[in-house]
Design a protein around this motif. Structure first.
Motif, PDB file in Angstrom:
ATOM      1  N   LYS A 224      -9.955   2.184  -5.165  1.00  0.00           N
ATOM      2  CA  LYS A 224      -9.322   1.493  -6.282  1.00  0.00           C
ATOM      3  C   LYS A 224     -10.361   1.055  -7.319  1.00  0.00           C
ATOM      4  O   LYS A 224     -10.104   1.060  -8.520  1.00  0.00           O
ATOM      5  N   ASP A 249       2.057   1.926  -3.668  1.00  0.00           N
ATOM      6  CA  ASP A 249       2.953   3.079  -3.607  1.00  0.00           C
ATOM      7  C   ASP A 249       2.104   4.352  -3.678  1.00  0.00           C
ATOM      8  O   ASP A 249       1.980   4.996  -4.724  1.00  0.00           O
ATOM      9  N   ASP A 252       3.296   7.970  -5.041  1.00  0.00           N
ATOM     10  CA  ASP A 252       3.250   8.245  -6.472  1.00  0.00           C
ATOM     11  C   ASP A 252       1.848   8.065  -7.050  1.00  0.00           C
ATOM     12  O   ASP A 252       1.441   8.801  -7.942  1.00  0.00           O
ATOM     13  N   LEU A 253       1.124   7.107  -6.538  1.00  0.00           N
ATOM     14  CA  LEU A 253      -0.220   6.850  -7.042  1.00  0.00           C
ATOM     15  C   LEU A 253      -1.144   8.037  -6.776  1.00  0.00           C
ATOM     16  O   LEU A 253      -1.995   8.379  -7.605  1.00  0.00           O
ATOM     17  N   ASN A 255       0.140  11.156  -5.874  1.00  0.00           N
ATOM     18  CA  ASN A 255       0.928  12.391  -6.023  1.00  0.00           C
ATOM     19  C   ASN A 255       1.061  13.148  -4.694  1.00  0.00           C
ATOM     20  O   ASN A 255       0.752  14.333  -4.593  1.00  0.00           O
ATOM     21  N   ALA A 371       3.165  -4.433  -6.942  1.00  0.00           N
ATOM     22  CA  ALA A 371       3.176  -4.231  -8.390  1.00  0.00           C
ATOM     23  C   ALA A 371       3.655  -5.479  -9.116  1.00  0.00           C
ATOM     24  O   ALA A 371       3.173  -5.789 -10.209  1.00  0.00           O
ATOM     25  N   LYS A 391       9.561   3.514  -7.549  1.00  0.00           N
ATOM     26  CA  LYS A 391       8.286   4.008  -8.056  1.00  0.00           C
ATOM     27  C   LYS A 391       7.504   2.846  -8.628  1.00  0.00           C
ATOM     28  O   LYS A 391       8.034   2.054  -9.398  1.00  0.00           O
ATOM     29  N   THR A 393       3.493   2.490 -10.044  1.00  0.00           N
ATOM     30  CA  THR A 393       2.104   2.844 -10.290  1.00  0.00           C
ATOM     31  C   THR A 393       1.554   1.873 -11.332  1.00  0.00           C
ATOM     32  O   THR A 393       2.327   1.147 -11.968  1.00  0.00           O
TER      33      THR A 393
END
Length: 582
Positions: A224, A249, A252-253, A255, A371, A391, A393
């Motif tokens: 990160k 997540d 999605d982060l 892919n 998030a 979702k 991101t």
């Protein structure tokens, strides 16, 4: 919402029935701290946030009042797990729930300074933790104590939170060097798979496999902070089963929907479990035939991820039915009938993924990935709305809310793991007849500045699905490039008309001159004083200034506050620590 009620009842029961005035819950503070791992997430989901925060901070202060910290570490010499439980884990919890508070951040600096001695670079050139039996005043490095084990990384919790807040370069360097040291012990087995031997002797770099605990949070933090793909390799070695160790997540982060989707969905099917069946201990004859294998629990995490991948809510129906059943069966054992305070629990990781877009904290998870969080206008409103975040991101977010009540519900969405900047927020509301998470054809759109700790007020219509789509449209100044001034509890004292205030520099960037105002309950400025520029505490030592001013004669100080006013061109890490009531 029903599982959230179980969680809320569980947390409030201990606050109302077990916590005493000095903050203890009755299991000994070290085990009390295991219990309060459930506190931050419950509050962040909007359930009695102020009451839960006050409870946690009373407990946190008790660790210091009872002398359980010495030089930022445990006063007693203990193994790597129990030294963490002597207060460091509660400091990690407090840094999350008491975000930006100078007291917690400077406590984190003290614990971080201790890591400079507790870790070191060995003859192999690797940074590792030097001991698994230490205190704040002594450390055993001889056999069998000169090893680090997976649980040894727990002591990093405050340092991870500190770097996440202000990007302290010294702690960022130490943590990423530890991650590099662990990577050096990634070995390819005879079956062709890579595994990490996470038990490492500091003196000669010898390593051994160790099944209990995980060092994956260190790799997640390092990735990160740096974006270097090498730190993701241990997760890829584990494959889809590592998804639940990533608090954000990750589908999605990173892919991963196409690459890991099929296997993840398979793990959520009936009969699949969260781990392989465990055989009981052998009997006197050395066999396992006396009893049947223990049946593992269902794979809660896989069910959540399967919903994310497919949109099929039947996975969530199965998931929450199982969690509600487990919570109902154990409710007495979790409260009045508890065997011990560190052996009670209510499932809450998936609730966080659904309602916060990631896991803020579970026991030993260390690095927050949520998030958002929620603050509801009226107590109990969190139980009236079902929230799903399919979702999440740092630059895009989708929130689906169904309001089960007969009236509108208003809440502040608080930004957390989102990039700072200008965000577009699109909103639609209506009946979701086709179960496709579409609120209606009429879409409202607005733009708003969002960053960590900032809020966006949202309204959920009664008996309707409201869908919010958030997208970053203009990137703001990175948090680590900003200074931060803060005041907190204990920083203000009043003697007659004289008000004395301590102001802290909390970022990794030097502050510019500012002003400090005394403001009455109506918002009227009663007095101001200049705040000089302060150095950043990059050396992990507090940087403060104490200022005094006089309140005007006859001024009412009941309900008054002191407020930091930064230069108009200065962007701070957060504004939540810029004022405090007298």
């Amino acid at each position: 919402t029903e599982q959230l009620r179980y969680l809320k009842r569980f947390v409030l029961w201990y606050i109302e029935h077990r916590q005493i005035e000095n903050g203890e819950f009755g299991g000994g503070l070290s085990d009390d701290g295991d219990l309060t791992n459930w506190w931050p997430a419950t509050a962040l989901m909007g359930a009695e946030p102020e009451k839960i925060k006050e409870s946690l901070l009373r407990e946190m202060d008790a660790f210091y009042a009872e002398g359980m910290f010495t030089n930022g570490l445990s006063t007693i010499q203990a193994d790597e797990l129990h030294s963490y439980e002597e207060g460091i884990q509660v400091l990690g919890q407090s840094l999350l729930l008491d975000y930006g508070d100078p007291v917690q951040l400077e406590r984190a600096m003290e614990t971080s300074r201790a890591l400079l001695k507790l870790t070191g670079v060995n003859a192999a050139g690797h940074r590792h933790i030097r001991s698994s039996y230490y205190s704040g005043s002594k450390m055993a490095t001889e056999e069998p104590w000169g090893w680090s084990k997976p649980s040894s990384i727990l002591v990093l919790h405050p340092a991870l939170m500190l770097v996440q807040f202000n990007g302290n370069p010294e702690m960022k360097r130490v943590v990423t060097e530890l991650a590099d040291g662990f990577l050096a012990h990634r070995h390819k087995g005879e079956d062709g798979r890579y595994r990490l031997n996470a038990a490492i002797r500091f003196e000669d770099d010898k390593d051994l496999p160790w099944l209990r605990g995980s060092v994956l949070p260190v790799f997640w933090a390092a990735w990160k902070w740096t974006g270097d793909a090498k730190y993701l390799q241990p997760f890829k070695d584990e494959g889809p089963r590592s998804l639940d160790s990533m608090t954000a997540d990750a589908l999605d982060l990173l892919n991963l929907r196409d690459e890991w989707g099929k296997e993840t969905i398979a793990a959520a099917q009936p009969g699949a479990t969260s781990r392989r069946p465990t055989l009981p201990p052998p009997n006197a004859a050395g066999t396992n035939t006396a009893r049947a294998p223990i049946t593992p629990p269902p794979n809660y995490a896989a069910m959540h991820f399967a919903w994310q991948l497919t949109g099929e809510k039947r996975y969530l129906e199965t998931l929450y039915a199982a969690q509600m059943e487990a919570s109902a069966i154990r409710e007495y054992m979790n409260t009045e009938g508890s065997m011990w305070i560190d052996r009670v629990e209510v499932p809450y990781a998936e609730l966080q993924r659904a309602r916060l877009g990631g896991v803020a904290l579970t026991r030993n998870s260390l690095f927050p990935g949520n998030a958002v969080s929620w603050k509801f206008a009226r107590p109990g409103d969190e139980e009236k709305v079902a929230i799903l975040i399919p979702k999440a991101t740092p630059d895009a977010l989708k929130i689906v809310v169904y309001n089960m009540s007969d009236e509108s519900v208003t809440a502040d969405m608080v930004a957390w793991d989102l990039e700072p900047g200008r965000w577009q927020i699109s909103q639609s509301a209506g009946l979701d007849d086709d179960n496709q998470d579409r609120g209606g054809s009429e879409v409202l759109s607005q733009t708003k500045d969002l960053e960590r700790g900032a809020t966006a007020p949202l309204i959920f219509s009664p008996h309707a699905t409201t869908v919010f789509e958030l997208k970053l449209v203009e990137r703001g100044m990175p948090y680590w490039s900003r200074p931060d001034l803060g005041v907190g509890r204990g920083d203000v004292s009043v003697s007659g008309r004289k008000v004395t205030v301590t102001v802290h520099s909390l970022g990794a960037v030097d502050t510019r001159p500012a002003t400090l105002s005394l403001v009455d309950a109506t918002g009227k400025v009663l007095s101001t004083v200049a705040v000089p520029a302060l150095k950043a505490p990059t050396d992990l030592l507090p940087k403060t200034v104490t200022l005094t001013f006089d309140a005007p004669s006859g001024a009412r100080l009941v309900g008054a506050s002191v407020r930091i006013n930064a230069d108009a061109t200065t962007k701070e890490i957060t504004l939540v620590n810029n004022s405090v009531k007298l």
